[in-house]
Design an enzyme around this catalytic site. Structure first.
Site, PDB file in Angstrom:
ATOM      1  CB  ILE A 241      70.073  68.715  57.763  1.00  0.00           C
ATOM      2  CG1 ILE A 241      71.089  68.407  56.661  1.00  0.00           C
ATOM      3  CG2 ILE A 241      68.800  67.885  57.598  1.00  0.00           C
ATOM      4  CD1 ILE A 241      70.590  68.602  55.257  1.00  0.00           C
ATOM      5  CE  LYS A 242      62.237  73.343  60.862  1.00  0.00           C
ATOM      6  NZ  LYS A 242      61.031  74.023  60.379  1.00  0.00           N
ATOM      7  CD  GLN A 243      63.806  65.278  58.732  1.00  0.00           C
ATOM      8  OE1 GLN A 243      62.614  65.567  58.841  1.00  0.00           O
ATOM      9  NE2 GLN A 243      64.375  64.948  57.573  1.00  0.00           N
TER      10      GLN A 243
END
Length: 359
Positions: A241-243
């Protein structure tokens, strides 16, 4: 490739350095998280429905670069030529109009991998696919429509990634936007195909809705709303997950003021599962990534003043929260290549430093 560290992290962090390095999280203890480590694939993903080919692809990412076999990731993403226009993105350093220099920066900086567009990776695949793990970004917000609209649309097929030798695919969903339901369906199908072909998946879980700005405060980077976006991304089988790292909290509360109704929340999100400390806010993001089973990779943000300090600070917060690394674009390629390599190495030094522990 050497893994010697040389960055004086405390000096770069500045006035709140001691507080960040000594903070102890009292919300969810680190012992309950699935933390990055040399055996992360064996201990976490080997028990899942991911095929041996997907596990091999994951391990190839973890085994590359200066952070090899640590369980942490340092990735160069360059899709700004589409998202922010080639001119605006590469004017500070025009050599990056040439895709070969994008790949070379990732190689020279000791990154685990490079994530970019179909055109960029397709243009250099035969030279670099065996030298640096490649991640094809499948969709983009093209930003040429007038008046401007904000939507993620496919630019490539999953099989294109497989054909050029990519180990993974990436995509963005604008959670909260009017188009998000369509995007979720598209990316869910794309990720299923990627797994069938033996590639891992990485989702940019971004929020987009003007209604998320309440009383002048933009909650698109709030811990509670980004945390839910992470949870939805994990649900459609994103492996990573890129956040954006959270800058505030209380998005659900703000959107439920004045008789408005939005979503579902519990006050214990704010009173037990998080505090105002940036490490605790980021840990709430980790919780929503299935307690760290899906690795949380925070973005490094746009380039500007004090890039080295901001990048190292973001890395310290991510690592101490239980995250898996940083994905850093404009801060690195919008400067001379030597300085970009130095900045990447400063970020990597945070994850290589045994004295910087999970809070």
């Amino acid at each position: 490739m050497t893994t010697k560290t040389k960055t004086n992290v405390l000096d770069l962090l500045g006035s709140d350095g001691e507080a960040l390095l000594s903070h102890q999280c009292e919300t969810i203890p680190a012992s309950q998280l699935h933390l990055p480590g040399p055996d992360f694939v064996d201990e976490v993903w080997a028990h899942s429905d991911r095929s041996p080919r997907v596990l091999c692809a994951m391990q190839s990412l973890f085994n590359h670069g200066r952070l090899a076999r640590t369980g942490y990731l340092s990735i160069l993403p360059v899709d700004q030529g589409v998202e922010h226009s080639g001119g605006a993105s590469f004017a500070p350093n025009p050599i990056y109009f040439d895709p070969a220099n994008i790949a070379q920066l990732a190689v020279e900086a000791g990154c685990n991998g490079v994530a970019s567009t179909f055109g960029v990776l397709g243009g250099i695949a035969r030279k670099y696919a065996h030298r640096i793990p490649m991640i094809l970004k499948l969709n983009h917000n093209e930003l040429m429509t007038y008046p401007a609209t904000y939507d993620q649309v496919p630019f490539a097929r999953v099989r294109d990634a497989w054909n050029m030798g990519c180990v993974g695919v990436g995509a963005t969903v604008y959670f909260g936007s009017p188009e998000s339901t369509r995007q979720i369906r598209e990316i869910s199908d794309a990720f299923a195909e990627a797994h069938e072909l033996g590639m891992f998946t990485m989702l940019w879980c971004y929020l987009r809705n003007s209604a998320f700005t309440v009383d002048g405060v933009n909650y698109e980077a709030s811990a509670d709303l980004t945390g839910q976006a992470n949870h939805l991304g994990s649900t459609i089988n994103a492996d990573f997950i890129k956040q954006k790292q959270p800058t505030n909290n209380g998005g659900y509360r703000a959107l439920n003021q004045g008789g408005n109704k939005y979503g579902k929340y519990d006050d214990r999100i704010y009173e037990g599962l998080s505090t105002d400390n940036p490490i605790d806010l980021t840990r709430y993001q980790v919780l929503n990534c299935y307690m760290g089973r899906c690795g949380l990779i925070n973005s490094g943000g746009g380039s500007g003043a004090n890039d080295f300090q901001q990048a190292v600070r973001t890395a310290v917060i991510n690592k101490r929260a239980g995250g898996m690394g940083l994905i850093s674009g404009r801060k690195t390629f919008q400067r001379p290549m030597g300085e970009g390599i130095e900045l990447f190495n400063a970020i990597q030094d945070v994850y290589l430093d045994p004295d910087i522990t999970v809070a």
